[in-house]
Design a protein around this motif. Structure first.
Motif, PDB file in Angstrom:
ATOM      1  N   VAL A  17      -0.005  -7.727  -5.694  1.00  0.00           N
ATOM      2  CA  VAL A  17      -0.723  -8.229  -6.870  1.00  0.00           C
ATOM      3  C   VAL A  17      -1.561  -7.088  -7.440  1.00  0.00           C
ATOM      4  CG1 VAL A  17      -2.330  -9.937  -7.793  1.00  0.00           C
ATOM      5  CG2 VAL A  17      -0.853 -10.538  -5.856  1.00  0.00           C
ATOM      6  N   GLU A  18      -1.359  -6.761  -8.695  1.00  0.00           N
ATOM      7  CA  GLU A  18      -2.097  -5.693  -9.364  1.00  0.00           C
ATOM      8  C   GLU A  18      -3.071  -6.307 -10.371  1.00  0.00           C
ATOM      9  OE1 GLU A  18      -3.054  -1.656 -10.492  1.00  0.00           O
ATOM     10  OE2 GLU A  18      -2.160  -2.602  -8.731  1.00  0.00           O
ATOM     11  N   TYR A  19      -4.313  -5.836 -10.348  1.00  0.00           N
ATOM     12  CA  TYR A  19      -5.351  -6.325 -11.259  1.00  0.00           C
ATOM     13  C   TYR A  19      -5.411  -5.448 -12.502  1.00  0.00           C
ATOM     14  CZ  TYR A  19      -7.362  -9.744  -8.046  1.00  0.00           C
ATOM     15  OH  TYR A  19      -7.575 -10.840  -7.250  1.00  0.00           O
TER      16      TYR A  19
ATOM     17  N   ARG B 116      -6.376  -5.991   1.055  1.00  0.00           N
ATOM     18  CA  ARG B 116      -6.701  -5.236  -0.159  1.00  0.00           C
ATOM     19  C   ARG B 116      -6.634  -3.736   0.106  1.00  0.00           C
ATOM     20  NH1 ARG B 116     -11.638  -8.677  -3.063  1.00  0.00           N
ATOM     21  NH2 ARG B 116     -10.523 -10.662  -3.086  1.00  0.00           N
ATOM     22  N   ASP B 117      -6.396  -2.999  -0.965  1.00  0.00           N
ATOM     23  CA  ASP B 117      -6.352  -1.537  -0.929  1.00  0.00           C
ATOM     24  C   ASP B 117      -5.354  -1.031   0.111  1.00  0.00           C
ATOM     25  OD1 ASP B 117      -7.177   0.905  -1.985  1.00  0.00           O
ATOM     26  OD2 ASP B 117      -8.633   1.216  -0.392  1.00  0.00           O
ATOM     27  N   MET B 118      -4.187  -1.627   0.132  1.00  0.00           N
ATOM     28  CA  MET B 118      -3.121  -1.201   1.046  1.00  0.00           C
ATOM     29  C   MET B 118      -2.490   0.100   0.542  1.00  0.00           C
ATOM     30  SD  MET B 118      -1.205  -1.689   3.728  1.00  0.00           S
ATOM     31  CE  MET B 118      -1.358  -3.426   4.199  1.00  0.00           C
ATOM     32  N   ARG B 119      -2.573   1.163   1.323  1.00  0.00           N
ATOM     33  CA  ARG B 119      -2.009   2.451   0.938  1.00  0.00           C
ATOM     34  C   ARG B 119      -0.487   2.423   1.070  1.00  0.00           C
ATOM     35  NH1 ARG B 119      -5.989   5.076  -1.865  1.00  0.00           N
ATOM     36  NH2 ARG B 119      -7.866   3.978  -1.170  1.00  0.00           N
ATOM     37  N   VAL B 120       0.204   2.916   0.048  1.00  0.00           N
ATOM     38  CA  VAL B 120       1.662   2.902   0.043  1.00  0.00           C
ATOM     39  C   VAL B 120       2.193   4.270  -0.384  1.00  0.00           C
ATOM     40  CG1 VAL B 120       1.773   0.434  -0.458  1.00  0.00           C
ATOM     41  CG2 VAL B 120       1.780   2.065  -2.349  1.00  0.00           C
ATOM     42  N   PHE B 121       3.446   4.537  -0.013  1.00  0.00           N
ATOM     43  CA  PHE B 121       4.078   5.785  -0.426  1.00  0.00           C
ATOM     44  C   PHE B 121       5.591   5.623  -0.336  1.00  0.00           C
ATOM     45  CE2 PHE B 121       3.885   6.115   4.136  1.00  0.00           C
ATOM     46  CZ  PHE B 121       5.070   6.737   4.478  1.00  0.00           C
TER      47      PHE B 121
ATOM     48  N   VAL C 225      -4.095  -5.723  -4.285  1.00  0.00           N
ATOM     49  CA  VAL C 225      -4.031  -6.827  -3.329  1.00  0.00           C
ATOM     50  C   VAL C 225      -2.596  -6.943  -2.836  1.00  0.00           C
ATOM     51  CG1 VAL C 225      -4.209  -9.337  -3.021  1.00  0.00           C
ATOM     52  CG2 VAL C 225      -5.937  -8.115  -4.360  1.00  0.00           C
ATOM     53  N   LEU C 226      -2.443  -7.096  -1.527  1.00  0.00           N
ATOM     54  CA  LEU C 226      -1.120  -7.353  -0.956  1.00  0.00           C
ATOM     55  C   LEU C 226      -1.208  -8.646  -0.158  1.00  0.00           C
ATOM     56  CD1 LEU C 226       1.790  -6.590  -0.430  1.00  0.00           C
ATOM     57  CD2 LEU C 226       1.029  -5.207   1.521  1.00  0.00           C
TER      58      LEU C 226
END
Length: 220
Positions: free
Chosen positions: A106-108, A65-70, A82-83
């Motif tokens: 997965v986006e809530y 959860r809360d995986m930071r992306v860029f 969620v990833l």
């Protein structure tokens, strides 16, 4: 084009921008914000999803959860609610785990599936960031809607990806100009948390920040 980190926009703004360009500008350019029932409900739904310390393993499924992306090519940064990683024949290797693992974002979201594609575009943007970071293909993800307690699977088509690129390019252009688009009232304005700041009947040519500054100067 390769963006520097200081020029990154918020990935979550993609959903705002698709829903209403003016709403996005009020939040991300003019730094205006207001809460209503919908925004509070959505924040509560996201609290558990953004517990970054949570990791769960269920056989061939790993949940983070809360995986930071860029993405430097898109010029955005954000986080996945969620990833999931599904073990199979495709994906990436994970440390201390056998086989290949396919990323699945997965986006809530509060409410139910919508007619517009704002949520879908945000999820696709997350996948495109992950692809750049992890050097793999991510063909699908899912939107979880709190009202119906069910997922809706999303396929990241070439058309969807191109729209993400086009919208982000427009967002970068407006942000660089510091330009807030004029209001285009729709039936959705009534449910917007920013309607008292947007003032669609009064603000057809002025920025909200200019209007508020003028009002404060006139107040005793």
């Amino acid at each position: 084009m390769i963006y520097q980190e200081e020029d990154f926009l918020q990935l979550s703004g993609l959903q705002h921008f698709k829903f209403c360009r003016r709403q996005w500008a009020l939040i991300h350019i003019e730094n205006q914000w207001a809460e209503n029932l919908r925004t509070v409900d959505g924040a509560i739904l996201h609290q558990n999803a953004h517990n970054g310390a949570f990791t769960e393993s269920r056989g061939d499924l790993l949940i983070t959860r809360d995986m930071r992306v860029f993405s430097r090519t898109l010029g955005v940064s954000g986080a996945c609610d969620v990833l999931e990683f599904h073990r199979g024949s495709a994906g990436i290797p994970l440390r201390e785990r056998e086989g290949m693992w396919q990323p699945y974002p997965v986006e809530y979201k509060r409410g139910a599936p919508k007619e517009h594609t704002a949520d879908t575009l945000q999820l696709c943007g997350q996948a495109m960031c992950l692809e750049e970071m992890l050097c793999c293909d991510i063909p699908q993800g899912a939107l979880y809607y709190g009202e119906i307690h069910r997922r809706s699977e999303v396929t990241f088509t070439p058309e969807l990806r191109q729209e993400v690129r086009a919208l982000l390019a427009e967002m970068h252009s407006l942000y660089a100009q510091g330009k807030t688009p004029k209001v285009k009232p729709t039936k959705a304005c009534g449910a917007c948390s920013l309607k008292e700041l947007c003032l669609p009947k009064l603000m057809r040519s002025k920025s909200v920040s200019s209007y508020l500054r003028h009002a404060m100067e006139e107040s005793p």
